[in-house]
Write a protein that holds these residues in place. Structure first.
Motif, PDB file in Angstrom:
ATOM      1  N   ALA A   3       0.862  -1.233  -0.035  1.00  0.00           N
ATOM      2  CA  ALA A   3       0.044   0.078  -0.061  1.00  0.00           C
ATOM      3  C   ALA A   3       0.693   1.118  -0.051  1.00  0.00           C
ATOM      4  CB  ALA A   3      -0.841   0.136   1.184  1.00  0.00           C
ATOM      5  N   HIS A   4       2.077   1.145   0.692  1.00  0.00           N
ATOM      6  CA  HIS A   4       2.989   2.374   0.656  1.00  0.00           C
ATOM      7  C   HIS A   4       3.296   2.782  -0.939  1.00  0.00           C
ATOM      8  CE1 HIS A   4       3.273   2.220   4.996  1.00  0.00           C
ATOM      9  NE2 HIS A   4       3.352   1.071   4.949  1.00  0.00           N
ATOM     10  N   ASP A   5       3.306   1.813  -1.773  1.00  0.00           N
ATOM     11  CA  ASP A   5       3.685   2.055  -3.182  1.00  0.00           C
ATOM     12  C   ASP A   5       2.699   2.777  -4.089  1.00  0.00           C
ATOM     13  OD1 ASP A   5       6.122   0.549  -2.810  1.00  0.00           O
ATOM     14  OD2 ASP A   5       5.448  -1.204  -3.286  1.00  0.00           O
ATOM     15  N   THR A   6       1.435   2.819  -3.150  1.00  0.00           N
ATOM     16  CA  THR A   6       0.137   3.469  -4.050  1.00  0.00           C
ATOM     17  C   THR A   6      -0.528   4.288  -2.951  1.00  0.00           C
ATOM     18  OG1 THR A   6      -1.126   1.382  -2.981  1.00  0.00           O
ATOM     19  CG2 THR A   6      -0.315   1.222  -5.270  1.00  0.00           C
ATOM     20  N   PRO A   7       0.401   5.311  -2.507  1.00  0.00           N
ATOM     21  CA  PRO A   7      -0.457   6.276  -1.696  1.00  0.00           C
ATOM     22  C   PRO A   7      -1.382   7.036  -2.191  1.00  0.00           C
ATOM     23  CG  PRO A   7       1.760   6.952  -2.271  1.00  0.00           C
ATOM     24  CD  PRO A   7       1.765   5.654  -2.845  1.00  0.00           C
ATOM     25  N   ALA A   8      -1.301   7.410  -3.498  1.00  0.00           N
ATOM     26  CA  ALA A   8      -2.288   8.397  -4.029  1.00  0.00           C
ATOM     27  C   ALA A   8      -3.489   7.867  -4.562  1.00  0.00           C
ATOM     28  CB  ALA A   8      -1.586   9.109  -5.195  1.00  0.00           C
ATOM     29  N   LEU A   9      -3.653   6.466  -4.597  1.00  0.00           N
ATOM     30  CA  LEU A   9      -4.734   5.755  -4.623  1.00  0.00           C
ATOM     31  C   LEU A   9      -6.010   5.857  -3.688  1.00  0.00           C
ATOM     32  CD1 LEU A   9      -3.595   2.345  -6.495  1.00  0.00           C
ATOM     33  CD2 LEU A   9      -4.469   4.399  -7.452  1.00  0.00           C
ATOM     34  N   PRO A  10      -7.137   5.995  -3.984  1.00  0.00           N
ATOM     35  CA  PRO A  10      -8.313   6.329  -3.343  1.00  0.00           C
ATOM     36  C   PRO A  10      -8.851   4.879  -2.917  1.00  0.00           C
ATOM     37  CG  PRO A  10      -9.076   6.792  -5.332  1.00  0.00           C
ATOM     38  CD  PRO A  10      -7.524   6.636  -5.442  1.00  0.00           C
ATOM     39  N   TRP A  11      -8.406   4.553  -1.682  1.00  0.00           N
ATOM     40  CA  TRP A  11      -8.751   3.189  -1.151  1.00  0.00           C
ATOM     41  C   TRP A  11     -10.274   3.116  -0.483  1.00  0.00           C
ATOM     42  CZ3 TRP A  11      -6.268  -1.337  -2.300  1.00  0.00           C
ATOM     43  CH2 TRP A  11      -4.620  -1.032  -2.689  1.00  0.00           C
ATOM     44  N   ARG A  12     -10.919   2.119  -0.996  1.00  0.00           N
ATOM     45  CA  ARG A  12     -12.423   1.940  -0.266  1.00  0.00           C
ATOM     46  C   ARG A  12     -12.552   0.604  -0.013  1.00  0.00           C
ATOM     47  NH1 ARG A  12     -16.418   2.046  -5.465  1.00  0.00           N
ATOM     48  NH2 ARG A  12     -15.215   1.068  -6.677  1.00  0.00           N
ATOM     49  N   LYS A  13     -13.459   0.458   1.313  1.00  0.00           N
ATOM     50  CA  LYS A  13     -13.623  -0.853   1.762  1.00  0.00           C
ATOM     51  C   LYS A  13     -14.706  -1.475   1.220  1.00  0.00           C
ATOM     52  CE  LYS A  13     -12.917  -1.201   6.165  1.00  0.00           C
ATOM     53  NZ  LYS A  13     -12.932  -1.305   7.590  1.00  0.00           N
ATOM     54  N   SER A  14     -14.778  -2.722   1.028  1.00  0.00           N
ATOM     55  CA  SER A  14     -15.956  -3.593   0.544  1.00  0.00           C
ATOM     56  C   SER A  14     -17.045  -3.385   1.322  1.00  0.00           C
ATOM     57  CB  SER A  14     -15.660  -4.966   0.533  1.00  0.00           C
ATOM     58  OG  SER A  14     -16.794  -6.064   0.153  1.00  0.00           O
ATOM     59  N   ALA A  19     -18.725  -5.027  10.342  1.00  0.00           N
ATOM     60  CA  ALA A  19     -18.664  -3.823  11.045  1.00  0.00           C
ATOM     61  C   ALA A  19     -17.460  -4.064  12.182  1.00  0.00           C
ATOM     62  CB  ALA A  19     -19.892  -3.379  11.780  1.00  0.00           C
ATOM     63  N   ASN A  20     -17.218  -5.089  12.329  1.00  0.00           N
ATOM     64  CA  ASN A  20     -15.975  -5.529  13.381  1.00  0.00           C
ATOM     65  C   ASN A  20     -14.672  -5.260  13.025  1.00  0.00           C
ATOM     66  OD1 ASN A  20     -18.133  -5.712  15.335  1.00  0.00           O
ATOM     67  ND2 ASN A  20     -18.169  -8.118  14.884  1.00  0.00           N
ATOM     68  N   GLY A  21     -14.390  -4.944  11.858  1.00  0.00           N
ATOM     69  CA  GLY A  21     -13.271  -4.978  11.222  1.00  0.00           C
ATOM     70  C   GLY A  21     -12.573  -6.149  10.673  1.00  0.00           C
ATOM     71  N   GLY A  22     -13.186  -7.256  10.716  1.00  0.00           N
ATOM     72  CA  GLY A  22     -12.750  -8.560  10.183  1.00  0.00           C
ATOM     73  C   GLY A  22     -13.352  -8.700   8.648  1.00  0.00           C
ATOM     74  N   ALA A  23     -12.456  -9.668   7.958  1.00  0.00           N
ATOM     75  CA  ALA A  23     -12.943  -9.959   6.605  1.00  0.00           C
ATOM     76  C   ALA A  23     -12.837  -8.620   5.614  1.00  0.00           C
ATOM     77  CB  ALA A  23     -14.056 -10.621   6.414  1.00  0.00           C
ATOM     78  N   CYS A  24     -12.210  -7.650   5.963  1.00  0.00           N
ATOM     79  CA  CYS A  24     -12.094  -6.582   5.019  1.00  0.00           C
ATOM     80  C   CYS A  24     -11.311  -6.512   3.885  1.00  0.00           C
ATOM     81  CB  CYS A  24     -11.452  -5.210   5.836  1.00  0.00           C
ATOM     82  SG  CYS A  24     -12.720  -5.030   7.449  1.00  0.00           S
ATOM     83  N   VAL A  25     -11.878  -6.246   2.821  1.00  0.00           N
ATOM     84  CA  VAL A  25     -11.240  -6.114   1.422  1.00  0.00           C
ATOM     85  C   VAL A  25     -11.131  -4.512   0.990  1.00  0.00           C
ATOM     86  CG1 VAL A  25     -10.919  -6.748  -0.706  1.00  0.00           C
ATOM     87  CG2 VAL A  25     -11.439  -8.589   0.812  1.00  0.00           C
ATOM     88  N   GLU A  26     -10.129  -3.932   0.512  1.00  0.00           N
ATOM     89  CA  GLU A  26     -10.267  -2.626   0.068  1.00  0.00           C
ATOM     90  C   GLU A  26      -9.806  -2.637  -1.444  1.00  0.00           C
ATOM     91  OE1 GLU A  26      -9.203   0.087   3.646  1.00  0.00           O
ATOM     92  OE2 GLU A  26      -7.810  -0.931   3.180  1.00  0.00           O
ATOM     93  N   VAL A  27     -10.480  -1.957  -2.148  1.00  0.00           N
ATOM     94  CA  VAL A  27     -10.106  -1.812  -3.657  1.00  0.00           C
ATOM     95  C   VAL A  27      -9.640  -0.295  -3.834  1.00  0.00           C
ATOM     96  CG1 VAL A  27     -11.165  -2.077  -5.859  1.00  0.00           C
ATOM     97  CG2 VAL A  27     -11.697  -3.752  -4.200  1.00  0.00           C
ATOM     98  N   ALA A  28      -8.710  -0.239  -4.912  1.00  0.00           N
ATOM     99  CA  ALA A  28      -8.532   1.284  -5.428  1.00  0.00           C
ATOM    100  C   ALA A  28      -8.256   1.057  -6.819  1.00  0.00           C
ATOM    101  CB  ALA A  28      -7.145   1.629  -4.817  1.00  0.00           C
ATOM    102  N   LEU A  29      -9.353   2.113  -7.403  1.00  0.00           N
ATOM    103  CA  LEU A  29      -9.296   2.021  -8.943  1.00  0.00           C
ATOM    104  C   LEU A  29      -8.532   3.192  -9.388  1.00  0.00           C
ATOM    105  CD1 LEU A  29     -13.163   1.208  -8.975  1.00  0.00           C
ATOM    106  CD2 LEU A  29     -11.223  -0.437  -9.001  1.00  0.00           C
ATOM    107  N   ALA A  30      -7.900   2.963 -10.488  1.00  0.00           N
ATOM    108  CA  ALA A  30      -7.100   3.881 -11.245  1.00  0.00           C
ATOM    109  C   ALA A  30      -7.517   3.645 -12.776  1.00  0.00           C
ATOM    110  CB  ALA A  30      -5.647   4.011 -11.154  1.00  0.00           C
ATOM    111  N   ALA A  31      -6.927   4.545 -13.569  1.00  0.00           N
ATOM    112  CA  ALA A  31      -7.518   4.478 -14.911  1.00  0.00           C
ATOM    113  C   ALA A  31      -7.082   3.251 -15.488  1.00  0.00           C
ATOM    114  CB  ALA A  31      -6.793   5.749 -15.546  1.00  0.00           C
ATOM    115  N   ASP A  32      -5.820   2.859 -15.356  1.00  0.00           N
ATOM    116  CA  ASP A  32      -5.310   1.732 -15.948  1.00  0.00           C
ATOM    117  C   ASP A  32      -5.069   0.460 -15.197  1.00  0.00           C
ATOM    118  OD1 ASP A  32      -3.214   2.768 -14.717  1.00  0.00           O
ATOM    119  OD2 ASP A  32      -1.748   2.372 -16.514  1.00  0.00           O
ATOM    120  N   ARG A  33      -5.161   0.613 -13.832  1.00  0.00           N
ATOM    121  CA  ARG A  33      -5.119  -0.538 -12.815  1.00  0.00           C
ATOM    122  C   ARG A  33      -6.165  -0.725 -11.917  1.00  0.00           C
ATOM    123  NH1 ARG A  33      -1.510  -3.769 -14.592  1.00  0.00           N
ATOM    124  NH2 ARG A  33      -1.077  -4.675 -12.623  1.00  0.00           N
TER     125      ARG A  33
END
Length: 69
Positions: A3-14, A19-33
């Motif tokens: 994640a430190h390699d992608t600091p400018a990407l807007p991360w959002r949680k699934s 709500a307890n913080g478990g099973a959390c996947v985050e996605v960041a969408l960029a134009a090409d990646r």
């Protein structure tokens, strides 16, 4: 990649993350990646990065129910 390699990407949680913080996947969408990380591991979590077209195709198949888990 971390994640430190992608600091400018807007991360959002699934919306399926609990709500307890478990099973959390985050996605960041960029134009090409698209990037995915496990938020339970913190900002230093390893990041999986895919071409945006491949990730889009994956999501379409998931929504159709075409992938067995």
């Amino acid at each position: 990649m971390t994640a430190h390699d992608t600091p400018a990407l807007p991360w959002r949680k699934s919306t399926y993350s609990n709500a307890n913080g478990g099973a959390c996947v985050e996605v960041a969408l960029a134009a090409d990646r698209s990037a995915v990380r496990d938020s339970k591991l913190g900002r230093g979590s390893p990041v999986l990065s895919f071409p945006a077209t491949a990730f889009g195709a994956f999501l379409r198949e998931v929504k159709k129910g075409n992938l067995d888990g």
